[in-house]
Structures are given as structure tokens and as C-alpha cells.
Scaffold this motif. Structure first.
Motif, PDB file in Angstrom:
ATOM      1  N   PRO A 122       0.838  -1.207   0.000  1.00 31.48           N
ATOM      2  CA  PRO A 122       0.000   0.000   0.000  1.00 31.48           C
ATOM      3  C   PRO A 122       0.867   1.249   0.000  1.00 31.48           C
ATOM      4  O   PRO A 122       1.902   1.288   0.667  1.00 31.48           O
ATOM      5  N   GLY A 123       0.462   2.244  -0.773  1.00 32.36           N
ATOM      6  CA  GLY A 123       1.255   3.464  -0.844  1.00 32.36           C
ATOM      7  C   GLY A 123       0.581   4.519  -1.689  1.00 32.36           C
ATOM      8  O   GLY A 123      -0.482   4.281  -2.282  1.00 32.36           O
ATOM      9  N   PRO A 124       1.166   5.697  -1.766  1.00 29.43           N
ATOM     10  CA  PRO A 124       0.581   6.804  -2.534  1.00 29.43           C
ATOM     11  C   PRO A 124       0.743   6.598  -4.033  1.00 29.43           C
ATOM     12  O   PRO A 124       1.587   5.819  -4.480  1.00 29.43           O
ATOM     13  N   ASP A 125      -0.064   7.314  -4.806  1.00 30.02           N
ATOM     14  CA  ASP A 125       0.017   7.259  -6.257  1.00 30.02           C
ATOM     15  C   ASP A 125       1.171   8.158  -6.705  1.00 30.02           C
ATOM     16  O   ASP A 125       1.103   9.383  -6.549  1.00 30.02           O
ATOM     17  N   PRO A 126       2.240   7.590  -7.262  1.00 30.85           N
ATOM     18  CA  PRO A 126       3.401   8.417  -7.630  1.00 30.85           C
ATOM     19  C   PRO A 126       3.077   9.457  -8.710  1.00 30.85           C
ATOM     20  O   PRO A 126       3.680  10.528  -8.730  1.00 30.85           O
ATOM     21  N   ILE A 127       2.129   9.147  -9.593  1.00 30.97           N
ATOM     22  CA  ILE A 127       1.771  10.107 -10.650  1.00 30.97           C
ATOM     23  C   ILE A 127       1.157  11.353 -10.026  1.00 30.97           C
ATOM     24  O   ILE A 127       1.480  12.491 -10.396  1.00 30.97           O
ATOM     25  N   GLY A 150      -5.561  10.980  -1.904  1.00 28.80           N
ATOM     26  CA  GLY A 150      -6.355  10.449  -0.799  1.00 28.80           C
ATOM     27  C   GLY A 150      -5.697   9.360  -0.002  1.00 28.80           C
ATOM     28  O   GLY A 150      -6.362   8.674   0.765  1.00 28.80           O
ATOM     29  N   TRP A 151      -4.373   9.175  -0.138  1.00 27.98           N
ATOM     30  CA  TRP A 151      -3.691   8.105   0.629  1.00 27.98           C
ATOM     31  C   TRP A 151      -2.634   8.730   1.499  1.00 27.98           C
ATOM     32  O   TRP A 151      -1.847   9.560   1.075  1.00 27.98           O
TER      33      TRP A 151
END
Length: 260
Positions: free
Chosen positions: A101-106, A258-259
Motif C-alpha cells: 500500500p502506498g501513494p500514487d506516484p503520478i 487520498g492516501w
């Protein structure tokens, strides 16, 4: 049973020990990957595992994490952005590679460019000061006149208020433009020219999609924006708190953050 590990990309002199202790309370082994682990005193003081690796090289980080995965069950990967927000995008790419689980790099990479970030917010009808993206000294002067003095000049890429200055007249605009371009006025480098919005400063702390708290802060005297003090929670009425929280969550949705 394999020991579970939390991989930390780079460190932080103030917050790093807090992350380490939180990981240990969860039964995780904190392992730091850093270009220079010696700059974080707590790593040696607490005898924590630290590996020297080019944290700006995604392939090198993937190789190191793959080697660690032989010895550990990697529970998560996170990091410290500091003045280089690209670390957060790197963390997102590592999480994707290892199916964590992690943030969206884009989304993060779009936000690292302040002009792109403002365009996304404008498309979502988020109110903000007028802004222009200048490529050179001539455009800075032109856009400053168009927006109207005083203006705030800042690099389009970066964080931590580095290079951010209030310019109250044409001479200050020219001086700071020269500083941002390293003394070469023929150089092309993206500079944001922004309308100066004067008023109280508030910062919303969000985890996931939930507002945790809102802080107020004061800056040192102009022309530089250096934090002087922070008050948390901010002294707000219920209506002010709701309006700031609602606007902050609108920004979050517009930027697809949202993460975390």
C-alpha cells in the motif's frame, strides 16, 4: 518466522526517531536506505540498520529492497520528503513495484510541479491567487506587471519556502529573479509569479480523507516566508473550521492525494 521490516527512504533529524519508535512498537524492524546515513545521528546512536544507497536512483532502491526481502518480510515502505518532494514519488513507485500500500506516484509528481498543481486546483474551481509561469527574466518582469505588485516569486519546483520571496517593487523583482537564475538572466528556468494574498495562515493536517487538525502559523517579517511559530489547534470558530476543512478536502480530491 521472518522478521517484518519497515523500509525508510532517507531519514529526518526531528521526525526520524519518532518513525523508528513507532515501527518498533508495531514489532517492525526499521531499516533506513540513504545516500548518506551518517547525517542522521540517531541511526548510529540507536544501532539501527542503515544501508548506503543512491536514494535518487529507483533501480538501485529496488535492488536493495529485493535483497532485504530475502531476509525480511517487508511490511511497508515510506520516507521523508524534506526539501525534496520527489522522495514521496519514489516511495510510491517502490510500493507499486513490491505490491505494498502506498501513494500514487503520478499524483505526487504532478504536485511537485507547483504550476501543474495550481492548474489542477483551478480546474476544480478552488479559489487561489492569480499566478503565471515565467520561463525567463523577461517574462518574470512582464507577468509581475500583469499580476500587479507586490508579487511572490518562487521556483516552480521545490518546497520548504526555499527561494520564496515577496517582491514589492520592480527592483526587488529584478534582484530576486537574478538570484533564482543564478546570475544568468539568459537562462531558462520555470519561476512562478503569484499575486500576494495577505492574511492569516492555516495548515490542515489530513490522514487519508480525514481532517486530523488545523494549525495556525506566523511568519517572520517580509520579504521571506520563514515560519516563526505554530499554534495547534488553531483558534477557529466551528464555521471557520468547517470551511477550511471542506476546502482542504476539495484540494485533496482535485490532486488525487487520498492516501497517507
Amino acid at each position: 518466522m521472518e522478521q517484518r521490516a519497515l523500509i525508510l527512504i532517507e531519514g529526518h533529524r526531528a521526525n526520524g526517531p519518532l518513525y523508528v519508535r513507532a515501527a518498533q512498537r508495531l514489532g517492525l524492524c526499521p531499516i533506513t536506505l540513504s545516500a548518506d546515513p551518517t547525517q542522521y545521528d540517531y541511526l548510529a546512536a540507536e544501532k539501527l540498520e542503515a544501508i548506503q544507497v543512491d536514494s535518487g536512483n529507483l533501480d538501485a532502491l529496488i535492488r536493495e529492497c529485493s535483497r532485504l526481502s530475502v531476509r525480511y518480510d517487508i511490511a511497508g515502505i515510506t520516507g521523508f520528503a524534506g526539501s525534496d518532494e520527489s522522495v514521496s514519488a519514489t516511495v510510491g513507485k517502490l510500493c507499486q513495484h513490491f505490491d505494498l500500500p502506498g501513494p500514487d506516484p503520478i499524483s505526487i509528481e504532478r504536485c511537485c510541479d507547483k504550476y501543474t498543481q495550481r492548474q489542477l486546483l483551478a480546474e476544480a474551481d478552488v479559489p487561489m491567487p492569480a499566478y503565471r509561469l515565467a520561463a525567463n527574466a523577461t517574462e518574470v518582469q512582464s507577468f509581475a506587471a500583469e499580476v500587479g505588485l507586490p508579487v511572490v516569486l518562487k521556483p516552480a519546483i521545490g518546497s520548504g519556502s526555499i527561494g520564496v520571496r515577496l517582491c514589492r517593487n520592480v527592483e526587488e523583482v529584478a534582484e530576486h529573479t537574478n538570484h533564482l537564475l543564478g546570475g544568468d538572466l539568459t537562462q531558462s528556468s520555470p519561476i512562478l509569479v503569484e499575486e500576494f494574498a495577505q492574511g492569516p495562515y492555516y495548515c490542515t493536517h489530513i490522514m487519508g480523507n480525514e481532517v486530523i487538525g488545523i494549525a495556525a502559523a506566523d511568519f517572520s517579517p517580509p520579504p521571506h516566508f520563514v515560519f516563526h511559530q505554530c499554534i495547534c489547534p488553531a483558534p477557529l470558530s466551528d464555521d471557520e473550521h468547517r470551511r477550511i476543512a471542506d476546502l482542504s478536502l476539495r484540494c485533496l480530491r482535485a490532486l488525487d492525494l487520498g492516501w497517507g
